[in-house]
Scaffold this motif. Structure first.
Motif, PDB file in Angstrom:
ATOM      1  N   UNK A   1       0.846  -1.188   0.000  1.00  0.00           N
ATOM      2  CA  UNK A   1       0.000   0.000   0.000  1.00  0.00           C
ATOM      3  C   UNK A   1       0.881   1.238   0.000  1.00  0.00           C
ATOM      4  N   UNK A   2       0.304   2.368  -0.382  1.00  0.00           N
ATOM      5  CA  UNK A   2       1.079   3.598  -0.401  1.00  0.00           C
ATOM      6  C   UNK A   2       0.243   4.787  -0.797  1.00  0.00           C
ATOM      7  N   UNK A   3       0.920   5.843  -1.213  1.00  0.00           N
ATOM      8  CA  UNK A   3       0.263   7.079  -1.655  1.00  0.00           C
ATOM      9  C   UNK A   3       0.798   7.439  -3.020  1.00  0.00           C
ATOM     10  N   UNK A   4      -0.071   8.031  -3.818  1.00  0.00           N
ATOM     11  CA  UNK A   4       0.312   8.586  -5.118  1.00  0.00           C
ATOM     12  C   UNK A   4      -0.043  10.060  -5.058  1.00  0.00           C
ATOM     13  N   UNK A   5       0.953  10.928  -5.209  1.00  0.00           N
ATOM     14  CA  UNK A   5       0.754  12.371  -5.136  1.00  0.00           C
ATOM     15  C   UNK A   5       0.698  12.930  -6.547  1.00  0.00           C
ATOM     16  N   UNK A   6      -0.413  13.590  -6.889  1.00  0.00           N
ATOM     17  CA  UNK A   6      -0.572  14.152  -8.229  1.00  0.00           C
ATOM     18  C   UNK A   6      -1.597  15.279  -8.195  1.00  0.00           C
ATOM     19  N   UNK A   7      -1.355  16.330  -8.962  1.00  0.00           N
ATOM     20  CA  UNK A   7      -2.296  17.450  -9.096  1.00  0.00           C
ATOM     21  C   UNK A   7      -2.759  18.017  -7.753  1.00  0.00           C
ATOM     22  N   UNK A   8      -1.845  18.090  -6.799  1.00  0.00           N
ATOM     23  CA  UNK A   8      -2.178  18.670  -5.499  1.00  0.00           C
ATOM     24  C   UNK A   8      -2.980  17.765  -4.592  1.00  0.00           C
ATOM     25  N   UNK A   9      -3.084  16.470  -4.928  1.00  0.00           N
ATOM     26  CA  UNK A   9      -3.853  15.522  -4.118  1.00  0.00           C
ATOM     27  C   UNK A   9      -2.977  14.341  -3.738  1.00  0.00           C
ATOM     28  N   UNK A  10      -3.300  13.737  -2.610  1.00  0.00           N
ATOM     29  CA  UNK A  10      -2.663  12.492  -2.186  1.00  0.00           C
ATOM     30  C   UNK A  10      -3.720  11.395  -2.279  1.00  0.00           C
ATOM     31  N   UNK A  11      -3.445  10.384  -3.088  1.00  0.00           N
ATOM     32  CA  UNK A  11      -4.389   9.292  -3.292  1.00  0.00           C
ATOM     33  C   UNK A  11      -3.825   8.034  -2.644  1.00  0.00           C
ATOM     34  N   UNK A  12      -4.622   7.369  -1.810  1.00  0.00           N
ATOM     35  CA  UNK A  12      -4.219   6.097  -1.217  1.00  0.00           C
ATOM     36  C   UNK A  12      -4.297   5.028  -2.300  1.00  0.00           C
ATOM     37  N   UNK A  13      -3.224   4.252  -2.452  1.00  0.00           N
ATOM     38  CA  UNK A  13      -3.185   3.234  -3.501  1.00  0.00           C
ATOM     39  C   UNK A  13      -2.760   1.873  -2.945  1.00  0.00           C
ATOM     40  N   UNK A  14      -3.111   0.860  -3.710  1.00  0.00           N
ATOM     41  CA  UNK A  14      -2.605  -0.496  -3.527  1.00  0.00           C
ATOM     42  C   UNK A  14      -1.752  -0.755  -4.757  1.00  0.00           C
ATOM     43  N   UNK A  15      -0.538  -1.248  -4.574  1.00  0.00           N
ATOM     44  CA  UNK A  15       0.324  -1.503  -5.719  1.00  0.00           C
ATOM     45  C   UNK A  15       0.638  -2.986  -5.809  1.00  0.00           C
TER      46      UNK A  15
ATOM     47  N   UNK B   1       1.774  -1.877 -11.053  1.00  0.00           N
ATOM     48  CA  UNK B   1       0.406  -1.395 -11.211  1.00  0.00           C
ATOM     49  C   UNK B   1      -0.046  -0.731  -9.922  1.00  0.00           C
ATOM     50  N   UNK B   2      -0.687   0.428 -10.052  1.00  0.00           N
ATOM     51  CA  UNK B   2      -1.269   1.144  -8.917  1.00  0.00           C
ATOM     52  C   UNK B   2      -2.786   1.091  -9.041  1.00  0.00           C
ATOM     53  N   UNK B   3      -3.449   0.765  -7.948  1.00  0.00           N
ATOM     54  CA  UNK B   3      -4.906   0.713  -7.926  1.00  0.00           C
ATOM     55  C   UNK B   3      -5.417   1.643  -6.851  1.00  0.00           C
ATOM     56  N   UNK B   4      -6.511   2.333  -7.158  1.00  0.00           N
ATOM     57  CA  UNK B   4      -7.218   3.141  -6.177  1.00  0.00           C
ATOM     58  C   UNK B   4      -7.876   2.174  -5.210  1.00  0.00           C
ATOM     59  N   UNK B   5      -8.287   2.644  -4.075  1.00  0.00           N
ATOM     60  CA  UNK B   5      -8.924   1.782  -3.069  1.00  0.00           C
ATOM     61  C   UNK B   5     -10.088   0.970  -3.631  1.00  0.00           C
ATOM     62  N   UNK B   6     -10.719   1.446  -4.689  1.00  0.00           N
ATOM     63  CA  UNK B   6     -11.886   0.775  -5.248  1.00  0.00           C
ATOM     64  C   UNK B   6     -11.502  -0.172  -6.385  1.00  0.00           C
ATOM     65  N   UNK B   7     -10.281  -0.684  -6.384  1.00  0.00           N
ATOM     66  CA  UNK B   7      -9.771  -1.600  -7.415  1.00  0.00           C
ATOM     67  C   UNK B   7      -9.774  -0.992  -8.807  1.00  0.00           C
ATOM     68  N   UNK B   8      -9.706   0.323  -8.886  1.00  0.00           N
ATOM     69  CA  UNK B   8      -9.655   1.019 -10.165  1.00  0.00           C
ATOM     70  C   UNK B   8      -8.195   1.321 -10.481  1.00  0.00           C
TER      71      UNK B   8
ATOM     72  N   UNK C   1      -4.964   3.082 -11.565  1.00  0.00           N
ATOM     73  CA  UNK C   1      -4.572   4.488 -11.546  1.00  0.00           C
ATOM     74  C   UNK C   1      -3.658   4.748 -12.749  1.00  0.00           C
ATOM     75  N   UNK C   2      -3.970   5.774 -13.517  1.00  0.00           N
ATOM     76  CA  UNK C   2      -3.121   6.182 -14.626  1.00  0.00           C
ATOM     77  C   UNK C   2      -2.092   7.172 -14.089  1.00  0.00           C
ATOM     78  N   UNK C   3      -0.823   6.829 -14.246  1.00  0.00           N
ATOM     79  CA  UNK C   3       0.258   7.678 -13.755  1.00  0.00           C
ATOM     80  C   UNK C   3       0.460   8.826 -14.744  1.00  0.00           C
ATOM     81  N   UNK C   4       0.563  10.031 -14.214  1.00  0.00           N
ATOM     82  CA  UNK C   4       0.764  11.218 -15.043  1.00  0.00           C
ATOM     83  C   UNK C   4       2.107  11.131 -15.774  1.00  0.00           C
ATOM     84  N   UNK C   5       2.168  11.650 -17.002  1.00  0.00           N
ATOM     85  CA  UNK C   5       3.435  11.618 -17.735  1.00  0.00           C
ATOM     86  C   UNK C   5       4.492  12.482 -17.045  1.00  0.00           C
TER      87      UNK C   5
END
Length: 75
Positions: A13-27, A37-44, A46-50
């Motif tokens: 588990x971890x965090x993905x920081x992007x666009x001024x937000x911290x998103x909790x992820x499962x990797x 692969x990074x997944x949002x808490x809802x098994x979605x 996550x597309x990593x920003x370029x």
């Protein structure tokens, strides 16, 4: 003295920081040469920003000291 740490790099588990937000992820990662692969808490997925990304690992059982200053914070 050099300290060697071992990590389970198959997932966690971890965090993905992007666009001024911290998103909790499962990797997840299938093996040493498999993609990460990074997944949002809802098994979605996550597309990593370029651009340039940084990945840091913290040993299991340790709590990282993270200070996040978002775009709305003053400091």
């Amino acid at each position: 003295v050099r300290q060697v740490l071992e990590f389970d790099l198959s997932g966690g588990t971890g965090w993905y920081f992007v666009d001024g937000k911290a998103i909790t992820v499962i990797w997840q990662r299938g093996g040493p040469t498999a993609p990460l692969y990074l997944y949002h808490e809802l098994d979605q997925l996550v597309t990593v920003a370029p651009g340039v990304s940084y990945i840091g690992f913290v040993p299991k059982g340790e709590v990282p000291a993270v200070t996040w200053v978002g775009p709305d914070d003053k400091g």
